[in-house]
Design a protein around this motif. Sequence first.
Motif, mmCIF file in Angstrom:
data_model
loop_
_atom_site.group_PDB
_atom_site.id
_atom_site.type_symbol
_atom_site.label_atom_id
_atom_site.label_comp_id
_atom_site.label_asym_id
_atom_site.label_seq_id
_atom_site.Cartn_x
_atom_site.Cartn_y
_atom_site.Cartn_z
ATOM 1 N N ARG A 67 27.617 75.415 -20.129
ATOM 2 C CA ARG A 67 28.476 75.845 -21.231
ATOM 3 C C ARG A 67 28.038 75.318 -22.596
ATOM 4 O O ARG A 67 28.489 75.813 -23.633
ATOM 5 C CB ARG A 67 29.926 75.423 -20.955
ATOM 6 N N LYS A 68 27.134 74.364 -22.616
ATOM 7 C CA LYS A 68 26.611 73.893 -23.906
ATOM 8 C C LYS A 68 25.867 75.005 -24.634
ATOM 9 O O LYS A 68 25.892 75.079 -25.866
ATOM 10 C CB LYS A 68 25.658 72.712 -23.695
ATOM 11 N N ASN A 69 25.188 75.872 -23.875
ATOM 12 C CA ASN A 69 24.350 76.895 -24.486
ATOM 13 C C ASN A 69 24.680 78.312 -24.037
ATOM 14 O O ASN A 69 24.128 79.270 -24.585
ATOM 15 C CB ASN A 69 22.868 76.624 -24.159
ATOM 16 N N ASN A 70 25.530 78.460 -23.052
ATOM 17 C CA ASN A 70 25.788 79.790 -22.501
ATOM 18 C C ASN A 70 27.280 79.969 -22.220
ATOM 19 O O ASN A 70 27.817 79.395 -21.284
ATOM 20 C CB ASN A 70 24.972 79.981 -21.213
ATOM 21 N N GLN A 71 27.924 80.766 -23.049
ATOM 22 C CA GLN A 71 29.344 81.063 -22.856
ATOM 23 C C GLN A 71 29.555 82.400 -22.151
ATOM 24 O O GLN A 71 30.692 82.734 -21.794
ATOM 25 C CB GLN A 71 30.054 81.105 -24.221
ATOM 26 N N ASP A 72 28.481 83.160 -21.964
ATOM 27 C CA ASP A 72 28.616 84.526 -21.451
ATOM 28 C C ASP A 72 28.614 84.606 -19.928
ATOM 29 O O ASP A 72 29.320 85.438 -19.349
ATOM 30 C CB ASP A 72 27.487 85.405 -21.990
ATOM 31 N N ILE A 73 27.807 83.781 -19.276
ATOM 32 C CA ILE A 73 27.686 83.872 -17.820
ATOM 33 C C ILE A 73 29.028 83.560 -17.163
ATOM 34 O O ILE A 73 29.727 82.622 -17.548
ATOM 35 C CB ILE A 73 26.584 82.920 -17.301
ATOM 36 N N LYS A 74 29.414 84.372 -16.195
ATOM 37 C CA LYS A 74 30.687 84.177 -15.511
ATOM 38 C C LYS A 74 30.497 83.166 -14.376
ATOM 39 O O LYS A 74 29.583 83.308 -13.566
ATOM 40 C CB LYS A 74 31.211 85.502 -14.954
ATOM 41 N N ILE A 75 31.374 82.162 -14.336
ATOM 42 C CA ILE A 75 31.241 81.100 -13.337
ATOM 43 C C ILE A 75 32.526 80.985 -12.524
ATOM 44 O O ILE A 75 33.610 80.802 -13.073
ATOM 45 C CB ILE A 75 30.914 79.746 -14.006
ATOM 46 N N LEU A 76 32.364 81.132 -11.222
ATOM 47 C CA LEU A 76 33.483 80.985 -10.287
ATOM 48 C C LEU A 76 33.250 79.731 -9.460
ATOM 49 O O LEU A 76 32.248 79.628 -8.754
ATOM 50 C CB LEU A 76 33.583 82.218 -9.385
ATOM 51 N N ILE A 77 34.149 78.769 -9.575
ATOM 52 C CA ILE A 77 34.053 77.557 -8.762
ATOM 53 C C ILE A 77 34.626 77.850 -7.381
ATOM 54 O O ILE A 77 35.725 78.396 -7.248
ATOM 55 C CB ILE A 77 34.810 76.386 -9.411
ATOM 56 N N LEU A 78 33.864 77.490 -6.355
ATOM 57 C CA LEU A 78 34.298 77.646 -4.965
ATOM 58 C C LEU A 78 34.267 76.257 -4.343
ATOM 59 O O LEU A 78 33.199 75.694 -4.111
ATOM 60 C CB LEU A 78 33.341 78.594 -4.234
ATOM 61 N N SER A 79 35.447 75.672 -4.120
ATOM 62 C CA SER A 79 35.486 74.258 -3.763
ATOM 63 C C SER A 79 36.526 73.963 -2.696
ATOM 64 O O SER A 79 37.538 74.660 -2.573
ATOM 65 C CB SER A 79 35.795 73.422 -5.019
ATOM 66 N N ALA A 80 36.263 72.891 -1.941
ATOM 67 C CA ALA A 80 37.242 72.418 -0.966
ATOM 68 C C ALA A 80 38.402 71.709 -1.649
ATOM 69 O O ALA A 80 39.431 71.450 -1.031
ATOM 70 C CB ALA A 80 36.567 71.475 0.027
ATOM 71 N N ARG A 81 38.243 71.393 -2.928
ATOM 72 C CA ARG A 81 39.317 70.754 -3.681
ATOM 73 C C ARG A 81 40.364 71.819 -4.032
ATOM 74 O O ARG A 81 40.098 72.710 -4.839
ATOM 75 C CB ARG A 81 38.779 70.130 -4.961
ATOM 76 N N SER A 82 41.522 71.697 -3.426
ATOM 77 C CA SER A 82 42.533 72.746 -3.578
ATOM 78 C C SER A 82 43.755 72.312 -4.379
ATOM 79 O O SER A 82 44.692 73.101 -4.561
ATOM 80 C CB SER A 82 42.987 73.233 -2.195
ATOM 81 N N ASP A 83 43.761 71.069 -4.880
ATOM 82 C CA ASP A 83 44.903 70.607 -5.672
ATOM 83 C C ASP A 83 44.982 71.386 -6.988
ATOM 84 O O ASP A 83 43.952 71.742 -7.581
ATOM 85 C CB ASP A 83 44.779 69.114 -5.992
ATOM 86 N N VAL A 84 46.191 71.604 -7.440
ATOM 87 C CA VAL A 84 46.399 72.329 -8.690
ATOM 88 C C VAL A 84 45.696 71.621 -9.848
ATOM 89 O O VAL A 84 45.089 72.265 -10.718
ATOM 90 C CB VAL A 84 47.909 72.473 -8.989
ATOM 91 N N GLU A 85 45.729 70.298 -9.845
ATOM 92 C CA GLU A 85 45.096 69.531 -10.925
ATOM 93 C C GLU A 85 43.589 69.786 -10.978
ATOM 94 O O GLU A 85 43.001 69.873 -12.063
ATOM 95 C CB GLU A 85 45.359 68.034 -10.750
ATOM 96 N N ASP A 86 42.958 69.884 -9.795
ATOM 97 C CA ASP A 86 41.519 70.163 -9.751
ATOM 98 C C ASP A 86 41.227 71.562 -10.296
ATOM 99 O O ASP A 86 40.256 71.766 -11.033
ATOM 100 C CB ASP A 86 40.999 70.044 -8.319
ATOM 101 N N LYS A 87 42.052 72.537 -9.923
ATOM 102 C CA LYS A 87 41.858 73.902 -10.408
ATOM 103 C C LYS A 87 41.991 73.965 -11.924
ATOM 104 O O LYS A 87 41.168 74.589 -12.612
ATOM 105 C CB LYS A 87 42.867 74.849 -9.756
ATOM 106 N N ILE A 88 43.015 73.297 -12.449
ATOM 107 C CA ILE A 88 43.211 73.279 -13.899
ATOM 108 C C ILE A 88 42.030 72.618 -14.593
ATOM 109 O O ILE A 88 41.528 73.112 -15.615
ATOM 110 C CB ILE A 88 44.526 72.554 -14.252
ATOM 111 N N PHE A 89 41.568 71.494 -14.034
ATOM 112 C CA PHE A 89 40.434 70.782 -14.632
ATOM 113 C C PHE A 89 39.180 71.660 -14.643
ATOM 114 O O PHE A 89 38.454 71.719 -15.646
ATOM 115 C CB PHE A 89 40.156 69.494 -13.855
#
Length: 229
Positions: A67-89
């Motif tokens: 994100r320092k140099n590229n705001q256009d690429i779409k990024i989907l995080i796929l993680s075992a971390r399922s807490d709402v706080e992790d998703k928000i972060f």
Amino acid sequence: MKILVVEDDLSMQKSICMGLRKFSYAVDAASDGEEALRLVEIHEYDALVLDWNLPRIDGIDVLREIRKNNQDIKILILSARSDVEDKIFGLDTGANDYMAKPFHFKELEARLRALLRRRFTQTDTRMSHGELLIDTALKTAYVKGDLMELTKKEYGILEYLMLNKDRVVSAEEIIEHLWDSSFDGFSNSLKVHINSLKKKLAALLGEQEVIKNRRGLGYYIAEVPLDAY
């Protein structure tokens, strides 16, 4: 569309890659954050599927660096971390979407499609040009209501040109977005696929030319001639 899957669980990585390729995506894979950043530097990806917990450089730091140099690429995080706080972060750090594991592949593919539509300012899953219609959800094309028999690459080329309608797209750009990084740059594969696609369209539309080309510049689909080029 070209997608980078960043996942250190090789079994899951292989499964996601195979599934996306069945939907006509070009897919590269990385098993750690360092490799992911190297590939992003070299290639132009439309989207990333990014695991959070990665060797060498974790997913959040990969996200920050991109994100320092590229705001256009779409990024989907796929993680075992399922807490709402992790998703928000994750979303606040720059991710466009977040899915918790375990997940259903159909939902992952649908979310990627939604992200990619946003990139091309397209809201509907269907696009038309004269008597040609394509459905990006079903990965199908129709002429006069009849289904076209297309290979995955032929459909991918047609979809990419429709998404970039009224713009000349270079051969290099098409290859960058529709072939994975193992593609042989000296191959005439693109021309072969485009010629085959043109023949199939001509068989159904007669003299109506859908895909046009500008010598030395590239290919395009447009409602009116692009005289500015």
